[in-house]
Design an enzyme around this catalytic site. Structure first.
Site, mmCIF file in Angstrom:
data_model
loop_
_atom_site.group_PDB
_atom_site.id
_atom_site.type_symbol
_atom_site.label_atom_id
_atom_site.label_comp_id
_atom_site.label_asym_id
_atom_site.label_seq_id
_atom_site.Cartn_x
_atom_site.Cartn_y
_atom_site.Cartn_z
ATOM 1 N N ASN A 119 0.771 -19.801 12.173
ATOM 2 C CA ASN A 119 0.114 -19.625 11.118
ATOM 3 C C ASN A 119 -0.472 -18.060 11.001
ATOM 4 O O ASN A 119 -0.639 -17.617 9.949
ATOM 5 C CB ASN A 119 -1.195 -20.591 11.045
ATOM 6 C CG ASN A 119 -2.511 -20.237 10.235
ATOM 7 O OD1 ASN A 119 -2.257 -20.258 9.069
ATOM 8 N ND2 ASN A 119 -3.380 -19.498 10.681
ATOM 9 N N TYR A 169 5.112 -7.134 3.047
ATOM 10 C CA TYR A 169 4.500 -8.534 3.188
ATOM 11 C C TYR A 169 5.624 -9.819 2.472
ATOM 12 O O TYR A 169 5.997 -10.483 3.234
ATOM 13 C CB TYR A 169 3.192 -8.676 2.446
ATOM 14 C CG TYR A 169 2.644 -10.039 2.603
ATOM 15 C CD1 TYR A 169 1.835 -10.455 3.610
ATOM 16 C CD2 TYR A 169 2.869 -11.014 1.304
ATOM 17 C CE1 TYR A 169 1.370 -11.642 3.829
ATOM 18 C CE2 TYR A 169 2.271 -12.368 1.557
ATOM 19 C CZ TYR A 169 1.489 -12.482 2.800
ATOM 20 O OH TYR A 169 0.719 -13.805 2.819
ATOM 21 N N ALA A 174 8.849 -9.135 2.140
ATOM 22 C CA ALA A 174 10.098 -9.175 3.098
ATOM 23 C C ALA A 174 9.711 -10.122 4.433
ATOM 24 O O ALA A 174 10.573 -10.805 4.794
ATOM 25 C CB ALA A 174 10.394 -7.777 3.492
ATOM 26 N N SER A 175 8.479 -9.791 4.948
ATOM 27 C CA SER A 175 8.284 -10.820 6.198
ATOM 28 C C SER A 175 8.216 -12.233 5.791
ATOM 29 O O SER A 175 8.571 -12.892 6.672
ATOM 30 C CB SER A 175 6.760 -10.075 6.589
ATOM 31 O OG SER A 175 5.595 -10.770 5.966
ATOM 32 N N LYS A 176 7.551 -12.543 4.679
ATOM 33 C CA LYS A 176 7.763 -14.000 4.432
ATOM 34 C C LYS A 176 9.016 -14.515 4.349
ATOM 35 O O LYS A 176 9.319 -15.825 4.432
ATOM 36 C CB LYS A 176 6.534 -14.135 3.396
ATOM 37 C CG LYS A 176 5.322 -13.928 3.865
ATOM 38 C CD LYS A 176 4.848 -14.650 5.006
ATOM 39 C CE LYS A 176 3.021 -14.380 5.532
ATOM 40 N NZ LYS A 176 2.844 -15.547 6.389
#
Length: 258
Positions: A89, A154, A156-158
């Site tokens: 999380n 952000y 891209a990270s998700k």
């Protein structure tokens, strides 16, 4: 008490979706490992979990440190003897126009939101493989399914979380381990406060104006609550989703319908 006798690690459990998830899994019968850097938030979550009658362990964890992630898993095994569930999380947010993204900005976002998800999973997997059972749920985002003008790292990270979910699900299905992720939308948390402030500034809006604008776009007509996400995570780690793996479930009030 669907999860009675099971042990769940929740990273970033000191607030927001993490706290709501720790409580959801606790209500379902699981004992909880609160993996969190913020001691005050961690202790508050732990107290609430104990109030449910569950066992709880607080482990100070920097998710960007592989040593900390390994220690988190070893602590869980030492105290509870098993690991049934891992909830990835922990996450951070920063907004910037593409031409203003620095290397430091990129690395910070990727380190917490993507790299940590993989190495936390890698640390927990051997225990789950030995048990021939386990469930991993990671926090992706609707941002991992759509584009953005002003928070590309952000997003891209998700998107990386969605991709890792599919690969880990394929790699470990035969080990009895299910791997899924959830993709929330506009959730009322401390992170949303920074989202609204930073994005609003880039768009010439106050944080309140930005939030009202975003809320008006949600088909179900309201902002999302942490509990809305936690309920779906509870489903994904339960036997009720026993035939689901490698999925990226949108929990966003209808913002992304695919």
């Amino acid at each position: 008490m669907e999860l009675s006798g099971q042990v769940a690690i929740v990273t970033g459990a000191g607030r927001g979706i993490g706290r709501a998830t720790a409580l959801e899994l606790g209500q379902m019968g699981a004992d909880i490992v609160v993996a969190e850097m913020d001691r005050e938030g961690a202790e508050q979550t732990a107290a609430e979990v104990k109030g449910l009658g569950r066992r709880v362990s607080v482990v100070r964890t920097d998710v960007t440190s592989r040593a900390d992630l390994r220690a988190m898993v070893e602590r869980a095994r030492a105290e509870f003897g098993r690991i049934d569930i891992l909830i990835n999380n922990a996450g951070i947010y920063r907004a910037a126009l593409p031409l203003d993204v620095t290397e430091e900005h990129w690395d910070a976002i990727m380190s917490v939101n993507a790299k940590a998800v993989f190495f936390a999973s890698q640390a927990a997997l051997p225990t789950m493989i030995a048990q021939k059972r386990g469930a991993i749920v990671s926090l992706a985002s609707m941002a991992g399914k759509v584009g953005s003008r002003n928070n590309l790292p952000y997003n891209a990270s998700k998107a990386a979380v969605v991709s890792m979910t599919k690969s880990l699900a394929l790699a470990h299905a035969a080990d009895g381990i299910r791997v899924n992720c959830v993709c929330p939308g506009f959730v009322e948390t401390d992170m949303w406060t920074s989202v609204a402030r930073e994005q609003g500034k880039l768009m010439g809006l106050t944080a309140e104006e930005f939030t009202r604008q975003r809320a008006s776009q949600v088909p179900l007509g309201r902002m999302e609550r942490p509990e809305d996400v936690a309920h779906v995570i509870g489903f994904l780690v339960s036997s009720k989703s026993g035939y689901m793996t490698g999925q990226a479930l949108s929990v966003d009030g209808g913002l992304v319908m695919h």
